[in-house]
Design an enzyme around this catalytic site. Structure first.
Site, PDB file in Angstrom:
ATOM      1  N   LYS A  35     -22.074 -10.058 -41.889  1.00  0.00           N
ATOM      2  CA  LYS A  35     -22.800 -11.337 -41.815  1.00  0.00           C
ATOM      3  C   LYS A  35     -24.252 -11.086 -41.397  1.00  0.00           C
ATOM      4  O   LYS A  35     -24.584  -9.993 -40.911  1.00  0.00           O
ATOM      5  CB  LYS A  35     -22.111 -12.248 -40.794  1.00  0.00           C
ATOM      6  CG  LYS A  35     -22.164 -11.723 -39.364  1.00  0.00           C
ATOM      7  CD  LYS A  35     -21.169 -12.438 -38.463  1.00  0.00           C
ATOM      8  CE  LYS A  35     -21.279 -11.937 -37.039  1.00  0.00           C
ATOM      9  NZ  LYS A  35     -20.114 -12.323 -36.222  1.00  0.00           N
ATOM     10  N   ARG A 131     -14.905 -21.850 -29.081  1.00  0.00           N
ATOM     11  CA  ARG A 131     -16.003 -21.968 -30.033  1.00  0.00           C
ATOM     12  C   ARG A 131     -15.434 -22.508 -31.345  1.00  0.00           C
ATOM     13  O   ARG A 131     -15.787 -23.584 -31.769  1.00  0.00           O
ATOM     14  CB  ARG A 131     -16.671 -20.592 -30.210  1.00  0.00           C
ATOM     15  CG  ARG A 131     -17.942 -20.613 -31.013  1.00  0.00           C
ATOM     16  CD  ARG A 131     -18.601 -19.242 -31.084  1.00  0.00           C
ATOM     17  NE  ARG A 131     -17.821 -18.268 -31.851  1.00  0.00           N
ATOM     18  CZ  ARG A 131     -18.261 -17.046 -32.163  1.00  0.00           C
ATOM     19  NH1 ARG A 131     -19.463 -16.649 -31.759  1.00  0.00           N
ATOM     20  NH2 ARG A 131     -17.508 -16.219 -32.860  1.00  0.00           N
ATOM     21  N   TYR A 261     -53.399  -8.158 -24.076  1.00  0.00           N
ATOM     22  CA  TYR A 261     -53.637  -9.579 -23.784  1.00  0.00           C
ATOM     23  C   TYR A 261     -53.211  -9.914 -22.358  1.00  0.00           C
ATOM     24  O   TYR A 261     -52.182  -9.444 -21.870  1.00  0.00           O
ATOM     25  CB  TYR A 261     -52.825 -10.453 -24.738  1.00  0.00           C
ATOM     26  CG  TYR A 261     -53.391 -10.560 -26.130  1.00  0.00           C
ATOM     27  CD1 TYR A 261     -54.655 -11.102 -26.357  1.00  0.00           C
ATOM     28  CD2 TYR A 261     -52.639 -10.144 -27.221  1.00  0.00           C
ATOM     29  CE1 TYR A 261     -55.167 -11.217 -27.647  1.00  0.00           C
ATOM     30  CE2 TYR A 261     -53.135 -10.262 -28.520  1.00  0.00           C
ATOM     31  CZ  TYR A 261     -54.406 -10.797 -28.722  1.00  0.00           C
ATOM     32  OH  TYR A 261     -54.892 -10.909 -29.994  1.00  0.00           O
ATOM     33  N   MET A 309     -48.899  -9.181 -31.884  1.00  0.00           N
ATOM     34  CA  MET A 309     -48.167  -9.502 -33.109  1.00  0.00           C
ATOM     35  C   MET A 309     -47.927  -8.264 -33.970  1.00  0.00           C
ATOM     36  O   MET A 309     -46.831  -8.054 -34.493  1.00  0.00           O
ATOM     37  CB  MET A 309     -48.921 -10.564 -33.923  1.00  0.00           C
ATOM     38  CG  MET A 309     -48.142 -11.053 -35.137  1.00  0.00           C
ATOM     39  SD  MET A 309     -49.036 -12.269 -36.103  1.00  0.00           S
ATOM     40  CE  MET A 309     -49.084 -13.667 -34.989  1.00  0.00           C
TER      41      MET A 309
HETATM   42  C1  LIG Z   1     -19.305 -11.245 -35.675  1.00  0.00           C
HETATM   43  C2  LIG Z   1     -17.830 -11.291 -35.619  1.00  0.00           C
HETATM   44  C3  LIG Z   1     -17.069 -10.098 -35.543  1.00  0.00           C
HETATM   45  C4  LIG Z   1     -17.698  -8.740 -35.321  1.00  0.00           C
HETATM   46  O1  LIG Z   1     -18.062  -8.623 -33.961  1.00  0.00           O
HETATM   47  P1  LIG Z   1     -18.696  -7.260 -33.377  1.00  0.00           P
HETATM   48  O2  LIG Z   1     -18.832  -7.523 -31.930  1.00  0.00           O
HETATM   49  O3  LIG Z   1     -20.032  -7.122 -34.048  1.00  0.00           O
HETATM   50  O4  LIG Z   1     -17.774  -6.166 -33.726  1.00  0.00           O
HETATM   51  C5  LIG Z   1     -15.688 -10.218 -35.625  1.00  0.00           C
HETATM   52  N1  LIG Z   1     -15.096 -11.422 -35.751  1.00  0.00           N
HETATM   53  C6  LIG Z   1     -15.792 -12.571 -35.799  1.00  0.00           C
HETATM   54  C7  LIG Z   1     -15.066 -13.862 -35.929  1.00  0.00           C
HETATM   55  C8  LIG Z   1     -17.181 -12.546 -35.722  1.00  0.00           C
HETATM   56  O5  LIG Z   1     -17.870 -13.692 -35.758  1.00  0.00           O
END
Ligand SMILES: *Cc1c(COP(=O)(O)O)cnc(C)c1O
Length: 365
Positions: A35, A131, A261, A309
């Site tokens: 993702k 969640r 800065y 930046m």
């Molecule tokens: C992002 C996610 C994972 C992977 O988690 P990691 O900590 O990156 O291994 C697994 N299951 C779900 C539902 C997630 O949202």
């Protein structure tokens, strides 16, 4: 010469890390979590590198999954947040996506599709993260609804761990117990054996009881430890991403002079200051404090003053062979993004995920 700032993505490190996950959990099929553009590593490149060695991919949305299909990725893809609309569910049927269902609305969408090719549903149980997922008390009902629907093929029971990165916290044990109650409940409702999915990276690495048929490693594939305390573990994972740049200016300043800065950093003695061509516009965290480690020509040095930046400054006093054009590593092979992240009150996950498009990316095999 062009601006010397770039990301290297090391595909052999990626494959090495996958092997480590599979060695720890040899009876599990790997759902590689890619993702958010594979945590900023480039989802298409990562998917192409892994597609022969994993069972499926997981992304957060139908759009991310479509982007992979359009690039020729043919493996099953799991939508971790499920479908946001009936149209997405229809696309999932057409494209062979598997869908998480975490609320009644998503279950109801099944009424609006007609399909000869049933879909695989991942029934998500809320075991304490609060969640996504059904309450324990709803699981039997939802399972019965799904199991009797001809549009549903296989049902995988899943949950997500909220604190598996702290291996001395008993809460994970509570989550596993709650999950196993839901598992027993649905197992009694069917003659088929129910497949399960629990473990993220921290689960795979730190909680053997969370390993099951379908593990979901994310961060460990990219070579970053999921553990809060960066505890050493027997397992060696290698960073996949390295962010590098070069020194584009060098000067000697006198004691009492300031850098950057806001004049926030002052030299306590005569100091050599290097200017590096990387800044918060490249995804380097602006709130990294003076003292944050930076690798200059293979040696550790310290960030000084505020990050700009497009540039930042490093105190290179006393380092050897520091010249214009010297190589600088912001994180990667020699410096974990997790260590840098601590200096900026965040985690390695965030640093690698939020790099902007303008950074050139180079794939190393
Ligand atoms: C992002 C996610 C994972 C992977 O988690 P990691 O900590 O990156 O291994 C697994 N299951 C779900 C539902 C997630 O949202």
């Amino acid at each position: 010469m062009s601006r010397p700032t770039e990301i290297q993505i090391d595909l052999s490190a990626l494959k090495h890390n996958l092997q480590q996950a599979q060695r720890l959990s040899p009876n599990s099929h790997t759902v590689a979590v890619i993702k958010a553009d594979a945590y900023g590593h480039g989802a298409v490149d990562i998917a192409k590198a892994l597609q022969n060695d994993v069972a499926m991919f997981a992304v957060s949305s139908a759009q991310e999954a479509m982007d992979l299909r359009n690039e020729g990725i043919a493996l099953p893809i799991l939508l971790l947040e499920g479908c946001f609309s009936v149209n997405e569910l229809k696309a999932a049927y057409l494209q062979g996506f598997e869908v998480v269902m975490h609320n009644h609305c998503q279950v109801g969408m099944l009424d609006s599709v007609d399909s000869s090719q049933p879909i695989n549903v991942w029934l998500k149980v809320d075991t304490g993260m609060h969640r996504l997922g059904f309450n324990e008390s709803d699981v039997a009902n939802v399972f019965a609804t799904l199991a009797s629907n001809k549009k549903v093929n296989k049902i995988v029971l899943m949950t997500h761990l909220s604190i598996a990165d702290e291996t001395d916290d008993v809460f994970t044990q509570h989550q596993l117990e709650r999950f196993s109650r839901s598992y027993d409940t649905v197992s009694e409702m069917t003659s088929q054996s129910i497949e399960t999915s629990i473990a993220n990276s921290a689960g795979i690495m730190g909680w053997p009881n969370s390993r099951s048929q379908w593990d979901r490693p994310g961060i460990m594939l990219y070579g970053l430890s999921p553990f809060a305390s960066n505890q050493s573990n027997s397992l060696s994972i290698q960073p996949v991403m390295t962010l590098t740049s070069k020194i584009i200016a060098l000067r000697t300043i006198q004691a009492g002079e300031s850098v950057g800065y806001g004049n926030t950093w002052r030299a306590s003695k005569e100091s050599v200051i290097a200017t590096i061509a990387v800044g918060y516009g490249d995804g380097y965290p602006r709130n990294a404090k003076s003292g944050t480690p930076v690798i200059v020509n293979g040696q550790r040095a310290a960030l000084c003053g505020r990050v700009s930046m497009d540039m930042l400054s490093v105190d290179v006093t006393g380092l050897t062979d520091v010249t214009l054009g010297a190589e600088v590593e912001l994180w990667g092979k020699n410096l974990s993004a997790n260590e840098v992240a601590k200096w900026a009150q965040t985690i390695g996950y965030e640093l690698v995920t939020r790099l902007p498009k303008r950074l050139p990316r180079r794939i190393v095999e």
